[in-house]
Design an enzyme around this catalytic site. Structure first.
Site, PDB file in Angstrom:
ATOM      1  N   LEU A 127     -23.232 -23.873  19.588  1.00  0.00           N
ATOM      2  CA  LEU A 127     -23.185 -22.555  20.219  1.00  0.00           C
ATOM      3  C   LEU A 127     -24.571 -22.165  20.716  1.00  0.00           C
ATOM      4  CD1 LEU A 127     -21.281 -19.440  18.860  1.00  0.00           C
ATOM      5  CD2 LEU A 127     -23.478 -19.216  19.999  1.00  0.00           C
ATOM      6  N   HIS A 231     -32.484 -21.422  10.393  1.00  0.00           N
ATOM      7  CA  HIS A 231     -33.514 -21.052  11.362  1.00  0.00           C
ATOM      8  C   HIS A 231     -33.411 -19.558  11.632  1.00  0.00           C
ATOM      9  CE1 HIS A 231     -35.526 -20.877  15.312  1.00  0.00           C
ATOM     10  NE2 HIS A 231     -36.123 -22.001  14.962  1.00  0.00           N
TER      11      HIS A 231
END
Length: 344
Positions: A127, A231
């Site tokens: 994505l 992240h």
């Protein structure tokens, strides 16, 4: 301005390539390599063309399109059954407890075990939303459209679904975890290994990765600190996954130690709570005091489209706003798959 989710096509390769160059590394499913992306798009086209209900090693790649400009502004993917061509490796965090009578002490050591537990699952991933479009709920549209596609083609997907989140990458594009673990065995940087994996698959992991457990206490402080941590750009994605019912069961990526989330497919919120609705009336504009904003989808395989639409359900009649109907290419009498925008 209207956006739709549709199957990505080989003709989208240049626009998707331009987006891939913005990912910043560690994004295996969207490598900034045009030939690799074209190969992925061609494989996806084959999956959309196969019109049966057999679970197989399919890759479905989708594009977020601005219907006014025809620009591709985002993308996402579904892997129907991972671990078919190459083993699907993860580390699972476990523990080993030992007791010393002489010292009268019990020692508990956290360890990383190389695992293929998740082979055969469906994976949602890849994505990416263009930085210029990160508002208006488009990230949610991309993410949740995949679950409507799964619901509408349920036999093509496994009973477990996973999602790998990118792990922590430093300012230089390296991975503290890779440097402390696998980098010592492979003789290549994280960027080189990540690029090789994106282009050629991870069989080289099977060839070279040590099979014995890794004691977390023996890793560097920097590596220990990032195990199971997404992240910074993936924190919102992790929250969306949790809202869909995904949880972290101590599996992490073998490259950067990002968390791998898991869920039973039929328990995914957007799979479980979506409804099939027959549209009685197409109208515009709708009274927003009465209407509900919903994620709506229609079409099988190559004809699949998803967008946001406004729906009024009253007196046994269902009305859909004309803008969404035009985007989906439907009219009165058609059946859509729909779920409330804020459903949980």
């Amino acid at each position: 301005m209207t956006f739709i989710i549709r199957p990505a096509r080989p003709g989208d390769v240049q626009q998707i390539y331009e987006m891939a160059k913005r990912t910043g590394g560690g994004f295996t499913n969207l490598p900034p390599d045009r030939p690799s992306l074209l190969t992925k798009l061609e494989r996806s086209a084959e999956a959309f063309e196969r019109d049966d209900d057999q679970l197989d090693d399919d890759r479905f790649m989708f594009a977020l399109e601005n219907t006014a400009t025809k620009q591709v502004r985002g993308t996402c993917q579904i892997f129907a059954k991972v671990g078919q061509k190459w083993p699907f490796y993860s580390y699972r965090i476990g523990a080993l407890t030992q007791h010393s009578e002489e010292l009268q002490r019990t020692f508990r050591a956290d360890i990383l075990n190389l695992s293929t537990d998740l082979e055969g699952a469906t994976e949602v991933g890849g994505l990416f939303l263009h930085p210029g479009e990160r508002s208006g709920g488009l990230g949610m549209l991309i993410a949740r459209s995949r679950y409507l596609f799964i619901r509408m083609h349920r036999a093509r997907f496994a009973d477990k679904t996973i999602a790998e989140l990118r792990g922590v990458i430093d300012d230089a594009g390296g991975s503290p975890f890779w440097d402390s673990v696998a980098g010592r065995f492979f003789g290549m940087s994280f960027q080189d290994a990540d690029e090789f994996n994106a282009k050629h698959g991870n069989q080289f992991i099977a060839d070279l990765m040590p099979k014995h457990p890794v004691y977390i206490a023996m890793l560097s402080e920097q590596a220990r600190a990032v195990i199971g941590v997404p992240h910074v750009s993936g924190r919102a994605a992790m929250r969306m996954l949790e809202n869909e019912g995904f949880s972290w069961e101590k599996y992490v990526d073998i490259f950067d130690a990002g968390p791998t989330m898991t869920v039973q497919t039929d328990r995914i919120t957007s799979v479980r709570n979506a409804r099939e609705i027959k549209i009685d009336v197409i109208d515009a504009p709708l009274d927003r005091e009465k209407a509900s904003k919903m994620l709506v989808a229609h079409g099988r395989l190559n004809d699949f489209k998803a967008t946001y639409g406004w729906i009024i359900e009253e007196e046994g009649r269902v009305t859909l706003d004309a803008v969404a109907a035009e985007a989906l290419g439907i009219g009165a009498g058609d059946v859509i798959c729909a779920i409330e925008r804020n459903a949980s």
